[in-house]
Design a protein around this motif. Sequence first.
Motif, PDB file in Angstrom:
ATOM      1  N   HIS A 228      47.091  50.847  40.042  1.00  0.00           N
ATOM      2  CA  HIS A 228      47.339  49.379  40.511  1.00  0.00           C
ATOM      3  C   HIS A 228      48.792  49.213  40.489  1.00  0.00           C
ATOM      4  CE1 HIS A 228      46.830  45.001  41.038  1.00  0.00           C
ATOM      5  NE2 HIS A 228      47.526  45.003  40.007  1.00  0.00           N
ATOM      6  N   ILE A 229      49.546  49.377  39.761  1.00  0.00           N
ATOM      7  CA  ILE A 229      50.807  49.447  39.422  1.00  0.00           C
ATOM      8  C   ILE A 229      51.404  49.927  40.669  1.00  0.00           C
ATOM      9  CG2 ILE A 229      53.068  50.005  38.335  1.00  0.00           C
ATOM     10  CD1 ILE A 229      51.559  49.917  35.673  1.00  0.00           C
ATOM     11  N   LEU A 230      51.042  51.098  41.066  1.00  0.00           N
ATOM     12  CA  LEU A 230      51.539  51.997  42.135  1.00  0.00           C
ATOM     13  C   LEU A 230      51.497  51.037  43.398  1.00  0.00           C
ATOM     14  CD1 LEU A 230      50.855  55.430  41.264  1.00  0.00           C
ATOM     15  CD2 LEU A 230      53.202  54.222  40.975  1.00  0.00           C
ATOM     16  N   SER A 231      50.140  50.654  43.780  1.00  0.00           N
ATOM     17  CA  SER A 231      49.826  49.901  44.795  1.00  0.00           C
ATOM     18  C   SER A 231      50.395  48.573  44.991  1.00  0.00           C
ATOM     19  CB  SER A 231      48.208  49.819  45.107  1.00  0.00           C
ATOM     20  OG  SER A 231      47.703  49.606  44.003  1.00  0.00           O
ATOM     21  N   THR A 232      50.746  47.853  44.077  1.00  0.00           N
ATOM     22  CA  THR A 232      51.230  46.611  44.094  1.00  0.00           C
ATOM     23  C   THR A 232      52.683  46.835  44.614  1.00  0.00           C
ATOM     24  OG1 THR A 232      51.083  46.680  41.581  1.00  0.00           O
ATOM     25  CG2 THR A 232      50.980  44.573  42.666  1.00  0.00           C
ATOM     26  N   HIS A 233      53.176  48.087  44.383  1.00  0.00           N
ATOM     27  CA  HIS A 233      54.739  48.249  44.927  1.00  0.00           C
ATOM     28  C   HIS A 233      54.470  49.150  45.981  1.00  0.00           C
ATOM     29  CE1 HIS A 233      55.345  47.286  40.604  1.00  0.00           C
ATOM     30  NE2 HIS A 233      56.589  46.959  41.000  1.00  0.00           N
ATOM     31  N   HIS A 234      53.480  49.079  46.986  1.00  0.00           N
ATOM     32  CA  HIS A 234      53.470  49.641  48.221  1.00  0.00           C
ATOM     33  C   HIS A 234      53.483  51.172  48.309  1.00  0.00           C
ATOM     34  CE1 HIS A 234      52.973  45.415  49.361  1.00  0.00           C
ATOM     35  NE2 HIS A 234      53.929  45.093  48.719  1.00  0.00           N
ATOM     36  N   ILE A 235      53.040  51.921  47.063  1.00  0.00           N
ATOM     37  CA  ILE A 235      53.184  53.226  47.055  1.00  0.00           C
ATOM     38  C   ILE A 235      51.819  53.790  47.440  1.00  0.00           C
ATOM     39  CG2 ILE A 235      53.567  55.162  45.529  1.00  0.00           C
ATOM     40  CD1 ILE A 235      55.655  53.321  43.960  1.00  0.00           C
ATOM     41  N   GLU A 236      51.850  54.853  48.550  1.00  0.00           N
ATOM     42  CA  GLU A 236      50.552  55.261  48.683  1.00  0.00           C
ATOM     43  C   GLU A 236      50.159  56.593  47.816  1.00  0.00           C
ATOM     44  OE1 GLU A 236      49.160  58.111  52.269  1.00  0.00           O
ATOM     45  OE2 GLU A 236      50.946  56.857  52.743  1.00  0.00           O
ATOM     46  N   VAL A 237      49.073  56.259  47.214  1.00  0.00           N
ATOM     47  CA  VAL A 237      48.859  57.107  46.098  1.00  0.00           C
ATOM     48  C   VAL A 237      47.701  58.304  46.782  1.00  0.00           C
ATOM     49  CG1 VAL A 237      47.382  57.425  43.939  1.00  0.00           C
ATOM     50  CG2 VAL A 237      48.937  55.350  44.631  1.00  0.00           C
ATOM     51  N   GLU A 238      47.962  59.553  46.341  1.00  0.00           N
ATOM     52  CA  GLU A 238      47.029  60.717  46.942  1.00  0.00           C
ATOM     53  C   GLU A 238      46.118  60.897  45.806  1.00  0.00           C
ATOM     54  OE1 GLU A 238      48.343  63.581  50.336  1.00  0.00           O
ATOM     55  OE2 GLU A 238      48.683  64.583  48.237  1.00  0.00           O
ATOM     56  N   TYR A 239      46.830  60.941  44.639  1.00  0.00           N
ATOM     57  CA  TYR A 239      45.870  61.098  43.528  1.00  0.00           C
ATOM     58  C   TYR A 239      46.545  60.512  42.199  1.00  0.00           C
ATOM     59  CZ  TYR A 239      48.143  65.476  42.541  1.00  0.00           C
ATOM     60  OH  TYR A 239      48.967  66.600  42.307  1.00  0.00           O
ATOM     61  N   PHE A 240      45.768  59.799  41.392  1.00  0.00           N
ATOM     62  CA  PHE A 240      46.387  59.491  39.951  1.00  0.00           C
ATOM     63  C   PHE A 240      45.351  59.361  39.256  1.00  0.00           C
ATOM     64  CE2 PHE A 240      47.739  56.234  36.804  1.00  0.00           C
ATOM     65  CZ  PHE A 240      49.167  56.486  36.957  1.00  0.00           C
ATOM     66  N   ALA A 241      45.341  60.730  38.358  1.00  0.00           N
ATOM     67  CA  ALA A 241      44.175  60.775  37.714  1.00  0.00           C
ATOM     68  C   ALA A 241      44.114  61.661  36.367  1.00  0.00           C
ATOM     69  CB  ALA A 241      43.200  61.798  38.402  1.00  0.00           C
ATOM     70  N   LEU A 242      43.277  61.245  35.371  1.00  0.00           N
ATOM     71  CA  LEU A 242      43.462  61.643  34.199  1.00  0.00           C
ATOM     72  C   LEU A 242      42.747  63.152  34.158  1.00  0.00           C
ATOM     73  CD1 LEU A 242      43.733  61.258  30.713  1.00  0.00           C
ATOM     74  CD2 LEU A 242      41.610  60.525  30.895  1.00  0.00           C
ATOM     75  N   ALA A 243      43.224  64.113  33.315  1.00  0.00           N
ATOM     76  CA  ALA A 243      42.552  65.576  33.237  1.00  0.00           C
ATOM     77  C   ALA A 243      42.989  66.011  31.736  1.00  0.00           C
ATOM     78  CB  ALA A 243      43.015  66.490  34.242  1.00  0.00           C
ATOM     79  N   ASN A 244      41.854  67.160  31.550  1.00  0.00           N
ATOM     80  CA  ASN A 244      42.091  67.852  30.419  1.00  0.00           C
ATOM     81  C   ASN A 244      43.377  68.743  30.585  1.00  0.00           C
ATOM     82  OD1 ASN A 244      41.976  70.145  28.648  1.00  0.00           O
ATOM     83  ND2 ASN A 244      39.916  69.544  28.309  1.00  0.00           N
ATOM     84  N   ALA A 245      44.309  68.441  29.659  1.00  0.00           N
ATOM     85  CA  ALA A 245      45.660  69.082  29.850  1.00  0.00           C
ATOM     86  C   ALA A 245      45.464  70.779  29.880  1.00  0.00           C
ATOM     87  CB  ALA A 245      46.655  68.753  28.943  1.00  0.00           C
ATOM     88  N   GLU A 246      44.416  71.213  28.994  1.00  0.00           N
ATOM     89  CA  GLU A 246      44.312  72.593  28.929  1.00  0.00           C
ATOM     90  C   GLU A 246      43.623  73.444  30.044  1.00  0.00           C
ATOM     91  OE1 GLU A 246      44.484  75.159  26.312  1.00  0.00           O
ATOM     92  OE2 GLU A 246      46.073  73.770  26.016  1.00  0.00           O
ATOM     93  N   THR A 247      42.500  72.538  30.633  1.00  0.00           N
ATOM     94  CA  THR A 247      41.709  73.181  31.760  1.00  0.00           C
ATOM     95  C   THR A 247      42.116  72.469  32.977  1.00  0.00           C
ATOM     96  OG1 THR A 247      40.107  71.533  31.590  1.00  0.00           O
ATOM     97  CG2 THR A 247      39.870  73.422  30.151  1.00  0.00           C
ATOM     98  N   LEU A 248      42.681  71.435  33.126  1.00  0.00           N
ATOM     99  CA  LEU A 248      42.879  70.600  34.414  1.00  0.00           C
ATOM    100  C   LEU A 248      41.826  69.966  34.999  1.00  0.00           C
ATOM    101  CD1 LEU A 248      45.591  71.857  36.720  1.00  0.00           C
ATOM    102  CD2 LEU A 248      45.810  69.903  35.001  1.00  0.00           C
ATOM    103  N   GLN A 249      40.602  70.081  34.191  1.00  0.00           N
ATOM    104  CA  GLN A 249      39.439  69.432  34.639  1.00  0.00           C
ATOM    105  C   GLN A 249      39.440  67.873  34.546  1.00  0.00           C
ATOM    106  OE1 GLN A 249      37.380  71.310  36.791  1.00  0.00           O
ATOM    107  NE2 GLN A 249      39.199  72.448  36.321  1.00  0.00           N
ATOM    108  N   PRO A 250      39.168  67.165  35.675  1.00  0.00           N
ATOM    109  CA  PRO A 250      39.344  65.663  35.705  1.00  0.00           C
ATOM    110  C   PRO A 250      38.389  64.983  34.609  1.00  0.00           C
ATOM    111  CG  PRO A 250      39.086  66.447  37.754  1.00  0.00           C
ATOM    112  CD  PRO A 250      39.092  67.663  37.001  1.00  0.00           C
ATOM    113  N   SER A 251      38.685  63.958  34.006  1.00  0.00           N
ATOM    114  CA  SER A 251      38.057  63.395  32.896  1.00  0.00           C
ATOM    115  C   SER A 251      38.192  61.793  33.154  1.00  0.00           C
ATOM    116  CB  SER A 251      38.718  63.844  31.532  1.00  0.00           C
ATOM    117  OG  SER A 251      38.101  63.130  30.498  1.00  0.00           O
ATOM    118  N   ARG A 252      36.751  61.358  32.809  1.00  0.00           N
ATOM    119  CA  ARG A 252      36.802  59.813  32.998  1.00  0.00           C
ATOM    120  C   ARG A 252      36.808  59.478  31.470  1.00  0.00           C
ATOM    121  NH1 ARG A 252      32.832  57.510  37.248  1.00  0.00           N
ATOM    122  NH2 ARG A 252      34.353  55.833  37.125  1.00  0.00           N
TER     123      ARG A 252
END
Length: 279
Positions: A228-252
């Motif tokens: 939301h911080i990025l979109s308020t500054h009119h930055i187009e987000v392709e991805y902004f996501a959390l992942a496991n730093a070891e496996t890179l699998q996205p995590s919620r």
Amino acid sequence: MKVLKTNKDLQEVLQQIRSEKNRLGFVPTMGALHEGHINLVNKSIDENDISIVSVFVNPKQFNNVEDFEKYPNTVQSDINLLEKAGCDYLFLPDFNEVYTSAYQPVNIDLGAIDDVFEGPLRPGHFDGVVQVVNILFRLVQPDMAYFGLKDYQQCMVIKALRDQKYPKINLSLCPTVRAQSGLALSSRNKRLSDKGLEKAAFIYKALKTVNELKKHIEADDAVKYGAHILSTHHIEVEYFALANAETLQPSRKWLRSGKNVVLAAVWIEGVRLIDNIVF
Ligand code: AMP
């Protein structure tokens, strides 16, 4: 500093280095050098007897022709920066010197690393990285090789290449060097206007905010707030996501036992920028 343009010249120098049992550090780059690269070079100089930097803009890792064509070429300023840093050799090959007529693509199992984030968005990118780093590792055979964590997913790809083909090469994955604004240094920043640079500083602010929110709220909400911080500054987000730093699998959910990484790819003024934070 000596500039080596051919593999033949490189091999002559390497023979000498090996015969004197010198420890060799290697920093592969695509040029347009900045403090982020020089930090890797300084580390190599500190930790080895001899340091070699390569500058080669690898067409095979660009999935976008325009991006390749617009890639800055600043050879003289690169040479000046490397000399000032005290680098011993610059390997500056042309395309045919890297991809010789004997070139055979290498096949590395990247597992799921290529299936997430940059993988599907930049088809062929990591394969291009694997091909060029494989060739450079085979030619240089360093003791140590230095890469920047700014390209987090790339670091994991290089680790896979090292594990499967070059177990003797030690990797040093170095922290991201940032401008005072927090913006990760990148040769692409040169394509941004002053206004674009100001906007781009919000990428790291958003990443840091997610890290700070870890203690207070659920991962999903923290990531949404960062985006939301990025979109308020009119930055187009392709991805902004959390992942496991070891496996890179996205995590919620926050990882409580392992490390978290938040990865971002955004567009500002037609320039694609990536960054990440590990915590
Ligand atoms: P490049 O020339 O963009 O291929 O980058 C060459 C190496 O420098 C890669 O290992 C990058 O991850 C690293 N690098 C680029 N920018 C930075 C930065 N801001 N901080 C640390 N390392 C960086």
